[in-house]
Design an enzyme around this catalytic site. Structure first.
Site, PDB file in Angstrom:
ATOM      1  N   ARG A 121       0.829  -1.200   0.000  1.00  0.00           N
ATOM      2  CA  ARG A 121       0.000   0.000   0.000  1.00  0.00           C
ATOM      3  C   ARG A 121       0.870   1.260   0.000  1.00  0.00           C
ATOM      4  O   ARG A 121       1.332   1.694   1.051  1.00  0.00           O
ATOM      5  CB  ARG A 121      -0.915   0.010   1.223  1.00  0.00           C
ATOM      6  CG  ARG A 121      -1.902  -1.146   1.248  1.00  0.00           C
ATOM      7  CD  ARG A 121      -2.769  -1.114   2.487  1.00  0.00           C
ATOM      8  NE  ARG A 121      -2.028  -1.478   3.691  1.00  0.00           N
ATOM      9  CZ  ARG A 121      -2.567  -1.580   4.904  1.00  0.00           C
ATOM     10  NH1 ARG A 121      -3.854  -1.328   5.061  1.00  0.00           N
ATOM     11  NH2 ARG A 121      -1.849  -1.934   5.936  1.00  0.00           N
ATOM     12  N   ASP A 162       1.474   5.115   0.087  1.00  0.00           N
ATOM     13  CA  ASP A 162       0.676   6.152   0.734  1.00  0.00           C
ATOM     14  C   ASP A 162       0.308   7.276  -0.226  1.00  0.00           C
ATOM     15  O   ASP A 162       0.798   7.333  -1.363  1.00  0.00           O
ATOM     16  CB  ASP A 162       1.452   6.735   1.927  1.00  0.00           C
ATOM     17  CG  ASP A 162       1.659   5.717   3.030  1.00  0.00           C
ATOM     18  OD1 ASP A 162       0.784   4.847   3.201  1.00  0.00           O
ATOM     19  OD2 ASP A 162       2.692   5.788   3.716  1.00  0.00           O
ATOM     20  N   TYR A 173      12.759   0.729  -2.882  1.00  0.00           N
ATOM     21  CA  TYR A 173      12.246   2.102  -2.947  1.00  0.00           C
ATOM     22  C   TYR A 173      13.411   3.056  -3.148  1.00  0.00           C
ATOM     23  O   TYR A 173      14.546   2.761  -2.752  1.00  0.00           O
ATOM     24  CB  TYR A 173      11.552   2.497  -1.638  1.00  0.00           C
ATOM     25  CG  TYR A 173      10.127   2.011  -1.462  1.00  0.00           C
ATOM     26  CD1 TYR A 173       9.044   2.794  -1.870  1.00  0.00           C
ATOM     27  CD2 TYR A 173       9.871   0.789  -0.858  1.00  0.00           C
ATOM     28  CE1 TYR A 173       7.745   2.358  -1.682  1.00  0.00           C
ATOM     29  CE2 TYR A 173       8.567   0.346  -0.670  1.00  0.00           C
ATOM     30  CZ  TYR A 173       7.507   1.139  -1.080  1.00  0.00           C
ATOM     31  OH  TYR A 173       6.221   0.709  -0.898  1.00  0.00           O
ATOM     32  N   ARG A 191      10.343   6.682   4.630  1.00  0.00           N
ATOM     33  CA  ARG A 191      10.363   8.140   4.762  1.00  0.00           C
ATOM     34  C   ARG A 191      10.984   8.584   6.086  1.00  0.00           C
ATOM     35  O   ARG A 191      11.585   9.661   6.175  1.00  0.00           O
ATOM     36  CB  ARG A 191       8.942   8.690   4.618  1.00  0.00           C
ATOM     37  CG  ARG A 191       8.406   8.601   3.191  1.00  0.00           C
ATOM     38  CD  ARG A 191       6.893   8.708   3.128  1.00  0.00           C
ATOM     39  NE  ARG A 191       6.408   9.932   3.696  1.00  0.00           N
ATOM     40  CZ  ARG A 191       5.113  10.183   3.929  1.00  0.00           C
ATOM     41  NH1 ARG A 191       4.202   9.248   3.637  1.00  0.00           N
ATOM     42  NH2 ARG A 191       4.732  11.323   4.448  1.00  0.00           N
TER      43      ARG A 191
END
Length: 243
Positions: free
Chosen positions: A49, A51, A109, A196
């Site tokens: 998922r 964001d 990522y 993050r």
């Protein structure tokens, strides 16, 4: 048949991957497009998922269908019903037990920081702008200390309960190319906002707010307050899912 698709999307306009009642998601737009061309109600399962505001270069998803559309023509058919900021780049038939999320071995990522005196209008949706100089070597040293199997509870935002906060961070590299500083993060799984928060913590090291050697104590603390801030979503991109 069970269909696996590869997706690229700009997450700016969406509430994230997962379908929500009062906001537009990638999943909802994709399911609507596929249902339109197949005439079936489909459930699209994503590898994870992302964001709100997070982008994807290599998101993977799967869905079950009885469509007679040839598999090589399926991306073209789906894309004809999708907005310009979501594109299916590949489709293939896979085993019935393939699950985009549960079969994933790891994900990669990137988090992009635009480190320059002035912001870039062209990169504002795809990077985090920071104007002061960064100590890239210190950030690299800090990154090395985060690699491995650790309890990353200190790097998780509250809101999504999980059974375990232990993850294997397989690779974390800090790569500078001119004004672009890119963090490349590969792990067997990510906690809520983990990438993050890691980016925010490494940024703190880059500006001298934290020392590279503090990473070990931050991990041991299991305290979210000890890590850096959560950097904004626009700098984050899901690059690849490995199966």
């Amino acid at each position: 048949m069970n269909v696996k698709i590869l997706l690229e999307y700009d997450g700016t306009a969406y509430c994230g991957w997962q379908r929500q009642k009062n906001a537009l998601s990638i999943q909802e737009v994709l399911e609507t497009a596929i249902s339109t061309i197949t005439g079936e109600k489909v459930n699209v399962i994503g590898s994870g998922r992302t964001d709100a505001g997070v982008h994807a270069l290599g998101q993977v998803a799967n869905f079950k269908t009885n469509t007679r559309i040839p598999i090589d023509k399926l991306p073209y058919a789906i894309n004809s019903k999708l907005p310009e900021d979501i594109v299916v780049k590949h489709a293939e038939q896979v085993a019935e037990d393939f699950h985009a999320r549960f079969c994933a071995k790891s994900k990669i990522y990137t988090y992009t920081i635009y480190n320059s005196k002035f912001p870039s209008p062209l990169l504002r949706k795809y990077s985090y702008f920071y104007s002061k100089p960064l100590d890239i070597n210190a950030m690299k040293r800090a990154a090395e200390k985060l690699v491995g199997i650790h309890d990353f509870k200190a790097f998780m935002a509250s809101g999504r309960p999980v059974k375990s906060t232990v993850r294997h961070l397989q690779r974390l590299e800090v790569v500078q190319n001119g004004d672009i500083v890119k963090l490349e993060i590969q792990a067997n799984g990510f906690l809520y906002n983990m990438a993050r928060i890691i980016a925010g913590t490494l940024l703190d090291v880059g500006i001298g707010k934290k020392d590279a050697d503090e990473m070990t104590s931050i991990i041991k603390s299991k305290d979210r307050n000890c890590a850096g801030k959560t950097l904004p979503p626009e700098g984050l991109c899901l690059v690849k899912v490995i199966y």
